[in-house]
Design an enzyme around this catalytic site. Structure first.
Site, mmCIF file in Angstrom:
data_model
loop_
_atom_site.group_PDB
_atom_site.id
_atom_site.type_symbol
_atom_site.label_atom_id
_atom_site.label_comp_id
_atom_site.label_asym_id
_atom_site.label_seq_id
_atom_site.Cartn_x
_atom_site.Cartn_y
_atom_site.Cartn_z
ATOM 1 N N SER A 146 24.001 142.107 31.114
ATOM 2 C CA SER A 146 25.107 142.725 30.509
ATOM 3 C C SER A 146 26.433 141.778 30.917
ATOM 4 C CB SER A 146 25.345 144.011 31.270
ATOM 5 O OG SER A 146 26.646 144.406 31.215
ATOM 6 N N TYR A 159 25.734 148.775 38.883
ATOM 7 C CA TYR A 159 25.315 148.387 37.621
ATOM 8 C C TYR A 159 25.617 146.817 37.722
ATOM 9 C CZ TYR A 159 24.764 147.996 32.802
ATOM 10 O OH TYR A 159 24.262 147.522 31.409
HETATM 11 P P1 NAI Z 1 20.181 153.724 26.349
HETATM 12 O O1 NAI Z 1 20.374 154.936 27.383
HETATM 13 O O2 NAI Z 1 20.673 154.203 25.084
HETATM 14 O O3 NAI Z 1 18.449 153.634 26.280
HETATM 15 C C1 NAI Z 1 17.774 153.183 27.453
HETATM 16 C C2 NAI Z 1 16.349 153.562 27.271
HETATM 17 O O4 NAI Z 1 15.454 153.373 28.301
HETATM 18 C C3 NAI Z 1 16.041 155.075 26.941
HETATM 19 O O5 NAI Z 1 15.357 155.293 25.987
HETATM 20 C C4 NAI Z 1 15.717 155.344 28.443
HETATM 21 O O6 NAI Z 1 14.473 156.613 28.307
HETATM 22 C C5 NAI Z 1 14.780 154.216 28.833
HETATM 23 N N1 NAI Z 1 14.533 154.010 30.546
HETATM 24 C C6 NAI Z 1 15.533 154.674 31.168
HETATM 25 N N2 NAI Z 1 15.104 154.559 32.375
HETATM 26 C C7 NAI Z 1 13.658 154.034 32.351
HETATM 27 C C8 NAI Z 1 12.652 153.639 33.102
HETATM 28 N N3 NAI Z 1 12.693 153.638 34.517
HETATM 29 N N4 NAI Z 1 11.463 153.114 32.570
HETATM 30 C C9 NAI Z 1 11.107 152.943 31.314
HETATM 31 N N5 NAI Z 1 12.459 153.519 30.417
HETATM 32 C C10 NAI Z 1 13.406 153.820 30.754
HETATM 33 O O7 NAI Z 1 20.721 152.372 26.784
HETATM 34 P P2 NAI Z 1 21.228 151.070 25.970
HETATM 35 O O8 NAI Z 1 22.557 151.246 25.628
HETATM 36 O O9 NAI Z 1 20.109 150.995 24.832
HETATM 37 O O10 NAI Z 1 20.874 150.037 27.055
HETATM 38 C C11 NAI Z 1 19.731 149.048 26.775
HETATM 39 C C12 NAI Z 1 19.876 148.276 27.878
HETATM 40 O O11 NAI Z 1 21.016 147.133 27.510
HETATM 41 C C13 NAI Z 1 20.198 148.406 29.226
HETATM 42 O O12 NAI Z 1 19.501 147.511 30.186
HETATM 43 C C14 NAI Z 1 21.466 148.318 29.381
HETATM 44 O O13 NAI Z 1 22.091 148.331 30.872
HETATM 45 C C15 NAI Z 1 21.829 147.291 28.558
HETATM 46 N N6 NAI Z 1 23.041 147.122 28.204
HETATM 47 C C16 NAI Z 1 23.821 148.139 27.521
HETATM 48 C C17 NAI Z 1 25.131 147.873 26.928
HETATM 49 C C18 NAI Z 1 25.830 149.129 26.271
HETATM 50 O O14 NAI Z 1 27.142 149.102 26.075
HETATM 51 N N7 NAI Z 1 24.912 150.307 25.676
HETATM 52 C C19 NAI Z 1 25.881 146.913 27.220
HETATM 53 C C20 NAI Z 1 25.115 145.816 28.054
HETATM 54 C C21 NAI Z 1 23.943 145.918 28.553
#
Ligand code: NAI
Length: 258
Positions: A146, A159
Site C-alpha cells: 500500500s 496498517y
Molecule cells: P476489501 O475490504 O474490499 O476486500 C478484501 C477482501 O479480503 C474481502 O473479500 C475479505 O473478505 C477478504 N479478507 C479479509 N480478511 C481475510 C482473511 N483473513 N482471509 C482471507 N480473506 C480475507 O479490500 P480491498 O480494498 O479490495 O483491499 C485489498 C488489498 O489491497 C488489501 O490488502 C488492502 O490493504 C490493499 N489496499 C487497498 C487500498 C484501498 O484503498 N482500497 C489501498 C492500498 C492497498
C-alpha cells in the site's frame, strides 16, 4: 479492459481475498487473460460470486474458502491447487484496514488482528507457494502492500506497520528465491474505490466532502479503480515482467510524488 488474451494461457493464478474489491478485479483480469484462477476468501458468498462472474465471462475459476491467517489450511489449499491445476502465480491480496486511531489509542486486539491478516497472511502465502515454485524452477509472487507501506499515514499505525513489513519482506523473498527462477514483487496502491476505501470516509463528519478533498490531493484528481491495480498485478504476475523482481510498483495517481 486491455486485451492480452494469451498472457496466462495454461497458467494457474491463486488469489487471496478475491471475494471483493481489488482481489476480485485481479481474479477477473487474470481469467480474462487466459488463467485458471483459484479464488480464495473467508467470505464464501463473495468468492462464489467472483467465480460466477468469471464463468459468465467465459473464464475458468474455482473457489476455496480460506482464511489467510490459517497456516495449515493455506498450505493445504496451495498443495491441492498445485496437484490439480499446477501453480504459476500467487497474489497475496487479502488485507484489512480497521484503523482510525492514534498509535497510543490502538488496542492490542486491533494491532494483533491487522498484523495477523496483513503480515502473517502474506507470510503464509509465500511459505506455502515457495516450495512448489522452487521445485518447478519458476513462479511469481505478488504481494499487495500500500502507499501505507512507503508513507507515514496518521491514524493508520497498525496498517502502515503491516504494509511496510509486506513491502520489505517481498524484497527478501525476491533475494532468496531468485536463484530458483522465482520472482516476488509488491504493488503499492493509493486510495482505491472498494468497500475498504468507502469505510475510510465513514468516519468523516461529511463523507462526501472528505472524499472530494482527497480526490483533489491526487495529481490525477481522482481515486483509483480496482481494475487499475489489477492491471499492475497482472503485469508483475506475467512473463512480461520476467526480469522484474523485488520491486514495489506504486499505483497511486501520483499521490506519493506530489
Ligand atoms: P476489501 O475490504 O474490499 O476486500 C478484501 C477482501 O479480503 C474481502 O473479500 C475479505 O473478505 C477478504 N479478507 C479479509 N480478511 C481475510 C482473511 N483473513 N482471509 C482471507 N480473506 C480475507 O479490500 P480491498 O480494498 O479490495 O483491499 C485489498 C488489498 O489491497 C488489501 O490488502 C488492502 O490493504 C490493499 N489496499 C487497498 C487500498 C484501498 O484503498 N482500497 C489501498 C492500498 C492497498
Amino acid at each position: 479492459m486491455t486485451s492480452n488474451a494469451s498472457r496466462f494461457t495454461e497458467d494457474t493464478v491463486f488469489v487471496t481475498g478475491a471475494g471483493a474489491g481489488i482481489g476480485r478485479a485481479i481474479a477477473e483480469r487474470c481469467a480474462a487473460e487466459g488463467a485458471t484462477v483459484v479464488v480464495t476468501d473467508v467470505d464464501t458468498e463473495g468468492g462464489e460470486e467472483t467465480v460466477a462472474r468469471i464463468e459468465d465471462a467465459g473464464g475458468d475459476a474455482a473457489f476455496h474458502e480460506l482464511d489467510v491467517t490459517d497456516r495449515e489450511a493455506f498450505g493445504a489449499v496451495v498443495e491441492t491447487t498445485a496437484e490439480r491445476h499446477g501453480l504459476d502465480a500467487i497474489v497475496n491480496n487479502a488485507g484489512i484496514a480497521p484503523d482510525n486511531a492514534f498509535v497510543e489509542d490502538v488496542d492490542a486486539d486491533t494491532l494483533e488482528r491487522v498484523l495477523d491478516v496483513n503480515v502473517r497472511g502474506v507470510w503464509n502465502g509465500c511459505q506455502a507457494a515457495l516450495p512448489v515454485f522452487k521445485e518447478q524452477g519458476s513462479g511469481a509472487i505478488v504481494n499487495i502492500s500500500s502507499l501505507g507501506g512507503i508513507l507515514g499515514l496518521p491514524k493508520q499505525g497498525p496498517y502502515t506497520l503491516s504494509k511496510g513489513a509486506v513491502l520489505n519482506f517481498t524484497r527478501t523473498v525476491a533475494a532468496e528465491a531468485g536463484y530458483h527462477g522465482v520472482r516476488a514483487n509488491a504493488v503499492c496502491p493509493g486510495f482505491v474505490e472498494t468497500q475498504m476505501g468507502e469505510a475510510h470516509f465513514e468516519h468523516a463528519d461529511d463523507p462526501a466532502a472528505a472524499r472530494e478533498r482527497m480526490e483533489r490531493e491526487y495529481p490525477l484528481q481522482r481515486l483509483g479503480y480496482p481494475e487499475e491495480v489489477a492491471s499492475a498485478v497482472a503485469f508483475l504476475a506475467s512473463d512480461d515482467a520476467s526480469y522484474v523482481t523485488g520491486h514495489g510498483l506504486v499505483v497511486d495517481g501520483g499521490y506519493s510524488v506530489s
